[in-house]
Motif scaffolding. Sequence first.
Motif, mmCIF file in Angstrom:
data_model
loop_
_atom_site.group_PDB
_atom_site.id
_atom_site.type_symbol
_atom_site.label_atom_id
_atom_site.label_comp_id
_atom_site.label_asym_id
_atom_site.label_seq_id
_atom_site.Cartn_x
_atom_site.Cartn_y
_atom_site.Cartn_z
ATOM 1 N N SER A 10 21.642 -37.558 -14.382
ATOM 2 C CA SER A 10 20.167 -37.250 -14.447
ATOM 3 C C SER A 10 19.340 -37.350 -13.225
ATOM 4 O O SER A 10 18.508 -36.576 -12.931
ATOM 5 N N VAL A 12 20.801 -37.007 -10.415
ATOM 6 C CA VAL A 12 21.291 -35.813 -9.447
ATOM 7 C C VAL A 12 20.595 -34.444 -9.905
ATOM 8 O O VAL A 12 20.276 -33.973 -9.073
ATOM 9 N N SER A 13 20.613 -34.322 -11.290
ATOM 10 C CA SER A 13 19.914 -32.870 -11.483
ATOM 11 C C SER A 13 18.532 -33.004 -11.906
ATOM 12 O O SER A 13 17.740 -31.820 -11.634
ATOM 13 N N SER A 14 17.843 -34.065 -12.269
ATOM 14 C CA SER A 14 16.495 -34.017 -12.572
ATOM 15 C C SER A 14 16.009 -33.188 -13.692
ATOM 16 O O SER A 14 14.688 -33.199 -14.079
ATOM 17 N N LYS A 15 16.964 -32.591 -14.353
ATOM 18 C CA LYS A 15 16.688 -31.776 -15.630
ATOM 19 C C LYS A 15 16.744 -32.549 -16.685
ATOM 20 O O LYS A 15 17.653 -33.420 -17.003
ATOM 21 N N ASN A 173 12.160 -34.975 -8.285
ATOM 22 C CA ASN A 173 13.382 -34.414 -8.058
ATOM 23 C C ASN A 173 14.362 -35.308 -7.382
ATOM 24 O O ASN A 173 14.042 -36.153 -6.432
ATOM 25 N N SER A 174 15.589 -35.360 -7.694
ATOM 26 C CA SER A 174 16.608 -36.093 -7.002
ATOM 27 C C SER A 174 16.792 -35.565 -5.434
ATOM 28 O O SER A 174 16.352 -34.426 -5.223
ATOM 29 N N GLN A 177 18.784 -32.414 -5.159
ATOM 30 C CA GLN A 177 18.379 -31.191 -5.502
ATOM 31 C C GLN A 177 17.858 -30.536 -4.309
ATOM 32 O O GLN A 177 16.719 -30.817 -3.893
ATOM 33 N N ARG A 181 11.935 -27.915 -6.094
ATOM 34 C CA ARG A 181 11.574 -29.207 -5.978
ATOM 35 C C ARG A 181 9.875 -29.179 -6.117
ATOM 36 O O ARG A 181 9.119 -28.277 -5.817
#
Length: 190
Positions: A10, A12-15, A173-174, A177, A181
């Motif tokens: 999570s 890494v993706s931030s989604k 965001n990570s 990403q 951003r």
Amino acid sequence: MTSILKTIGSVVSSKGLDKPAYEVLSSEKNYETRKYHPAKWVSTAVQSMEHEKARSAGFQRLFQYITGENKSEMKVEMTAPVSTRVEPGAGPNCESTFTVSFFIPPEHQENPPQPKNPNVFIEERPGFEAYVRSFGGFANEDSWVTEAKKLSEDLKEKTSEIRQDFWYTAGYNSPFQLFGRTNEIWFVKK
């Protein structure tokens, strides 16, 4: 192990990350006025001359908390944004106080795991209204200040309505990403 991998994924993706609830009260060309609901955040304060060093040190402490360094030894899902409350020092060569925070996910809002680290604490933020400027790309020391100045210029007629003792930066965001951003500056209304 699966929970740690999920947490790292999570980050890494931030989604699909939980975010604090807010309502958009108005939307202008360069900023929004938002009303944030009361919420609990896990936070840590860092004294520094530099935003990025403070944010990095604070992030590490909070990441330890969400990966189980809490009294319940419970994994807590990553959320967005990573907010940083900036309380400027008394002068140009003085350290500022940077309070780095993660939003506590909804399932833990009522009873968040208590931190083990004495430098990490649970913060109950009351509801607040803020002027918010969003911008993309990789934020750094210069872009945070530049975007804050732009928001300040847009709000010069409303200066008396804004808290002058602190402001927030928020990154969604990570670092992994590369595109799409989102970063924000929050000026809190009095």
